[in-house]
Write a protein that holds these residues in place. Structure first.
Motif, PDB file in Angstrom:
ATOM      1  N   UNK A 255       0.856  -1.189   0.000  1.00  0.00           N
ATOM      2  CA  UNK A 255       0.000   0.000   0.000  1.00  0.00           C
ATOM      3  C   UNK A 255       0.891   1.238   0.000  1.00  0.00           C
ATOM      4  N   UNK A 256       0.514   2.224  -0.818  1.00  0.00           N
ATOM      5  CA  UNK A 256       1.277   3.466  -0.934  1.00  0.00           C
ATOM      6  C   UNK A 256       0.468   4.599  -0.328  1.00  0.00           C
ATOM      7  N   UNK A 257       1.132   5.430   0.474  1.00  0.00           N
ATOM      8  CA  UNK A 257       0.509   6.608   1.066  1.00  0.00           C
ATOM      9  C   UNK A 257       0.148   7.577  -0.065  1.00  0.00           C
ATOM     10  N   UNK A 258      -1.145   7.886  -0.240  1.00  0.00           N
ATOM     11  CA  UNK A 258      -1.524   8.758  -1.359  1.00  0.00           C
ATOM     12  C   UNK A 258      -1.054  10.196  -1.197  1.00  0.00           C
ATOM     13  N   UNK A 263       6.219   6.955   1.059  1.00  0.00           N
ATOM     14  CA  UNK A 263       5.896   6.079   2.189  1.00  0.00           C
ATOM     15  C   UNK A 263       5.104   4.882   1.677  1.00  0.00           C
ATOM     16  N   UNK A 264       5.657   3.712   1.923  1.00  0.00           N
ATOM     17  CA  UNK A 264       5.076   2.467   1.423  1.00  0.00           C
ATOM     18  C   UNK A 264       5.011   1.468   2.579  1.00  0.00           C
ATOM     19  N   UNK A 265       3.943   0.679   2.599  1.00  0.00           N
ATOM     20  CA  UNK A 265       3.769  -0.386   3.582  1.00  0.00           C
ATOM     21  C   UNK A 265       3.759  -1.733   2.861  1.00  0.00           C
ATOM     22  N   UNK A 266       4.392  -2.715   3.492  1.00  0.00           N
ATOM     23  CA  UNK A 266       4.443  -4.065   2.916  1.00  0.00           C
ATOM     24  C   UNK A 266       3.990  -5.074   3.960  1.00  0.00           C
ATOM     25  N   UNK A 299      -4.685  -1.502   3.620  1.00  0.00           N
ATOM     26  CA  UNK A 299      -5.496  -0.428   3.036  1.00  0.00           C
ATOM     27  C   UNK A 299      -5.313   0.822   3.875  1.00  0.00           C
ATOM     28  N   UNK A 300      -5.216   1.957   3.190  1.00  0.00           N
ATOM     29  CA  UNK A 300      -4.996   3.244   3.855  1.00  0.00           C
ATOM     30  C   UNK A 300      -6.291   4.033   3.841  1.00  0.00           C
ATOM     31  N   UNK A 306      -2.297   8.425   7.856  1.00  0.00           N
ATOM     32  CA  UNK A 306      -1.607   7.733   8.944  1.00  0.00           C
ATOM     33  C   UNK A 306      -2.443   6.589   9.504  1.00  0.00           C
ATOM     34  N   UNK A 307      -3.690   6.508   9.067  1.00  0.00           N
ATOM     35  CA  UNK A 307      -4.549   5.405   9.481  1.00  0.00           C
ATOM     36  C   UNK A 307      -4.470   4.305   8.432  1.00  0.00           C
ATOM     37  N   UNK A 308      -3.960   3.171   8.863  1.00  0.00           N
ATOM     38  CA  UNK A 308      -3.759   2.029   7.960  1.00  0.00           C
ATOM     39  C   UNK A 308      -4.427   0.808   8.587  1.00  0.00           C
ATOM     40  N   UNK A 309      -5.074   0.016   7.747  1.00  0.00           N
ATOM     41  CA  UNK A 309      -5.690  -1.238   8.182  1.00  0.00           C
ATOM     42  C   UNK A 309      -4.887  -2.403   7.609  1.00  0.00           C
TER      43      UNK A 309
END
Length: 866
Positions: A255-258, A263-266, A299-300, A306-309
């Motif tokens: 997921x990429x921070x729009x 900032x990327x989450x894996x 999912x962002x 800053x809220x990520x699921x």
């Protein structure tokens, strides 16, 4: 009478298609589950959909509470979700039964599979500019719809691998699409019409996740199975590994921070979640608070980046509001664990263990009402079998994907006990009841192993066993040297030498894929086998011959079986998509018993004999519970005497003196009764000017439950409105003919409200059709008619008939013959006489007796729980 106390064995009712299963099923958890997909509503922050192995769940409060939204969803194995960005009420769900679509935010779904030749859907993507264009990735390639899913066409030209796990669309140029497959990454610049491989620099081509930079779409990230993360800054022309800091290289989600695309989450397979703030140059684990480390989906939040699921494999959904600084489980109401195994403590039956497909083991000490994960020392999260030592219940065995684990602390801690076990995937366990140190394990490819030292060491015992995939084991309780094994393709094998040698016993079996076995404890020569596609087979000769017993069984893949030891003619079968079936005549006739069972994939069954007798079903939507009791329950009369504010309760429907006499309440109080705590016994209560005062025992003392509900002038009514085994309060407002019912004995707004009948009727409630749920009725004095309704809603009565005399009779309702159906009765106040019917039809009384004084306040209940 409490339906919690019934086991109906009336064959005539079954022949008529009416069977009583006890109270309706209640989903009791554990909470969490395997979450395969997440989607955040782009227009309404806090609205999130979760795709699980138990269907779709939805939250509108950022995960604080979840509810199922599965109406119309005929396949609950959900692997992909996509929300229409222009019309967020439109959502697509990709399942292992094709694509489903809702246009009402999940309220209802419809299959949209025309043209879709492969129904195993793994990925979804919607064209952001033209949302009618939708793509799906399947086990058979990529399909496209240009009509919002109405029809689909394959678009696979150039795809050399058709196992499409991931799709992503260029937001600036939506005709540009990337497809990640098990055999490489492909790109189309023509809306999927043709594809080209884009794999230069990819050293691992098993692609499981894709993400595209929303600001600079030439930047694309690919997560692989075993090779980590690759990055392209040239629209896929070339790739470079960006794995610095990653300790796990199988990537399930990206997921990429729009707002800040660097900032990327894996989400990884076993390593938790990693974050990069440098476009993938460096990664750091961000797992504080995370208790499940296989992360399938990310999912962002659409408004607060800053809220990520995070959707995990067994732990449900986690949320961070701090960009990953800390995570919290947000699973209230999300009951989506796939439960493969159940076991009950024989000494303390409130203790129940549930083994799950991805979340390890959960334990309840409250009969399923609350659960805790008990995985200390258990490093294998997939649990297929559980067994409790009958002589020392603190000793529990678990068959897992990592072999056998043993606890000697009631599940608090676990230790692997695999010495000699050459195959680690254990599907079945059985403990010798006469010698509990002797344990058998059925494995995936290694056959049967036996330990005579409580699991300390194991030896293969496979002589004669030519099929080594063993899915079920059962021991003859009278002759423990006799053991049966159900195999994957080899049918049933029997050993009469404690496993030393085996013989196939398959005469009459038409399906040799045996998923479940059960034995009649009273007549151990009677054995049942649940098969794949062949239904249930029965042997009355210890396996020598078998016969199919499938009358009424509409789902013929049977995953679980349970024989009621208190009534061995009662057998239950858990099926693949058909729910639970029940036979009360040893398998001659089966009836579906699925009221309240919202997940019909039943992998495990277990029965607790403690009153009230309880059946547990392990499903792909966690555990369901139905209380049924071990004996028939019969209601008997009672009276509340205002003159001395005393209760006089009878344990039989006959004249004579009361069995229970005690004071409770004031002369002006209105009497009410119910099973307020679900223990199978009805107890008394009073209604005083808008407040209920309820007792959990039939004795003097203070109220155990006080509920403010209604106003002065209302008439009290009580019933089990939701089929959970507990009676709750309600009121009938005479002037309006309005009903207001609560599903809990607490103050609050009504859960059910409706108008039924005319004004100033006499209200009654009962279970008129034996499904475990009480519904309303009225006795109309003007025409001495009963009008009984089978639902708690407005509408017309299903049952209308005359019975009684309006000038002098008071209506009373109960299950007078213990068959599971409440029927009508009257108390003739002028004589103190009772006239009771065993059916809801006109006719003469079936029971007639005098009990009490004239002008008492009558009621009926199961005062002694039998």
């Amino acid at each position: 009478m409490r339906r919690a106390q019934l086991v109906t064995t009336v064959i005539a009712l079954l022949m008529a298609g009416v069977a009583f299963a006890g109270t309706a099923w209640q989903g009791v958890g554990p909470e969490g589950g395997a979450v395969s997909a997440l989607a955040v509503d782009p227009a309404t922050p806090g609205t999130v959909y979760a795709g699980t192995w138990g269907g779709v769940f939805k939250t509108t409060d950022s995960g604080t509470t979840w509810c199922t939204v599965n109406t119309g969803l005929t396949n609950l194995n959900v692997w992909a979700l996509a929300i229409d960005p222009g019309t967020p009420e439109t959502v697509y769900a990709g399942t292992w039964g094709g694509v489903f679509k809702t246009t009402t935010g999940g309220t209802s779904w419809s299959a949209v599979n025309s043209g879709l030749t492969n129904l195993y859907v793994l990925a979804l993507a919607i064209d952001p500019a033209t949302p009618e264009i939708v793509y799906v990735g399947t086990w058979g390639g990529v399909f496209r719809s240009t009509s919002g899913g109405t029809t689909w066409s394959p678009v696979n030209t150039g795809l050399t691998n058709l196992f499409a796990h991931a799709l992503t669309i260029d937001p600036a140029t939506p005709a540009t699409i990337y497809a990640g497959t098990e055999g490489g990454l492909f790109k189309s610049t023509a809306g999927g019409t043709s594809w080209s491989a884009v794999t230069i620099g990819l050293t691992n081509t098993n692609i499981r996740a894709l993400a595209i930079d929303p600001v600079t779409p030439e930047t694309v990230y690919a997560g692989t199975s075993g090779g980590g993360i690759f990055k392209s800054t040239s629209g896929g022309t070339s790739w470079s590994a960006v794995n610095t800091g990653l300790t796990t290289l199988t990537i399930n989600g990206l997921a990429i921070d729009p707002v800040t695309p660097e900032t990327i989450y894996a989400g990884t397979n076993g390593g938790g979640i990693f974050k990069s703030t440098s476009g993938g140059t460096n990664w750091s684990a961000i797992n504080t608070g995370l208790t499940a480390f296989s992360v399938n989906a990310l999912a962002i939040d659409s408004a607060f980046s800053d809220t990520v699921f995070a959707g995990t494999n067994g732990g449900g959904v986690f949320e961070t509001t701090t960009g990953g600084a800390g995570w919290d489980g947000v699973n209230s109401g999300l009951k989506a664990l796939s439960v493969n195994a159940l076991a009950i403590d024989p000494v303390t039956p409130e203790v129940v263990f549930a083994g799950t497909a991805a979340g390890g083991i959960f334990r309840s000490s409250t009969g399923g009402s609350t659960w805790s994960a008990v995985n200390s020392g258990l490093w294998a999260s997939s649990v297929r079998a559980l067994a409790v030592d009958p002589s020392t219940p603190e000793t529990v065995y678990a068959g897992t994907s990592g072999g056998v684990f043993k606890s000697t602390t009631g599940g608090t801690t676990w230790t692997a006990v695999n010495t000699g076990l050459t195959t680690n995937y254990v599907h079945a366990l059985a403990i010798d009841p006469a010698s509990p140190q002797t344990v058998y394990a059925g494995t995936n490819g290694g056959g049967v192993f036996k330990s005579t030292t409580g699991g300390t060491t194991w030896s293969a015992v496979n002589s004669g066993l030519t099929s080594l995939y063993v899915w079920a084991l059962v021991i003859d309780p009278a002759t423990p040297q006799t053991v049966y094994a159900g195999t994957n393709g080899g049918g049933v094998y029997r050993s009469t030498t404690g496993g030393t040698s085996w013989s196939a016993v398959n005469t009459g079996l038409t399906s040799l894929y045996v998923w479940a076995l059960a034995i009649d404890p009273a007549t151990p020569q009677t054995v049942y086998a649940g098969t794949n596609g062949g239904g249930v087979f029965k042997s009355m000769t210890g396996g020598t011959t078998w016969s199919a017993i499938n009358a009424g069984l509409t789902s013929l893949t049977v995953w679980s079986l349970a024989v009621d030891t208190s009534d061995p003619d009662t057998v239950r079968a858990g099926t693949n998509g058909g729910g639970v079936f029940r036979s009360t005549d040893a398998g001659s006739i089966w009836t579906a018993v699925n009221v309240g069972l919202t997940n019909l994939y039943v992998r495990a069954l277990a029965i607790s004999l403690a009153p009230p007798e309880t059946v547990y079903a392990g499903t792909d939507g966690s555990v369901f519970r139905s209380t049924i009791g071990g004996v028939r329950g019969t209601d008997t009369p009672g009276i509340y005497r205002s003159s001395d504010r005393s209760w006089y309760l009878k344990n039989s429907s006959a004249g004579g003196v009361a069995d229970l006499v005690f004071p409770y309440g004031d002369p002006s109080d209105l009497a009410v009764k119910g099973d307020w705590d679900g223990d199978g016994d009805d107890t008394v209560g009073i209604y005083r000017n808008g407040t209920f005062f309820l007792k959990n025992s039939n004795e003097p003392g203070n109220a155990d439950i006080v509920v403010g509900f209604g106003v002065a002038g209302d008439l009290p009514i009580a019933g089990d409105w939701d089929g959970d085994g507990i009676d709750t309060v309600g009121i009938y407002r005479p002037a309006e003919a309005a009903w207001y019912l609560r599903n809990s004995n607490t103050a609050g707004a009504p859960d059910l409200s409706f108008t039924y009948g005319l004004s100033n009727e006499t209200p009654v409630a009962g279970d008129w059709e034996g499904d475990g749920i009480d519904t309303v009725g009225i006795f109309r004095a003007s025409d001495r008619q009963w009008y009984l309704h089978n639902s708690n809603a407005g509408g017309n009565a299903e049952l209308v008939f005359p019975y009684g005399d309006p000038a002098q009779d008071v209506p009373v309702v109960g299950d007078w013959d213990g068959d599971g159906d409440d029927t009508v009765g009257i108390y003739r106040a002028s004589l103190g006489e009772w006239f009771l019917r065993n059916s809801n039809t006109a006719g003469n009384s079936d029971l007639n007796f005098t009990y009490g004084l004239v002008n008492e306040k009558p009621l009926a209940g199961d005062w002694d729980g039998n």
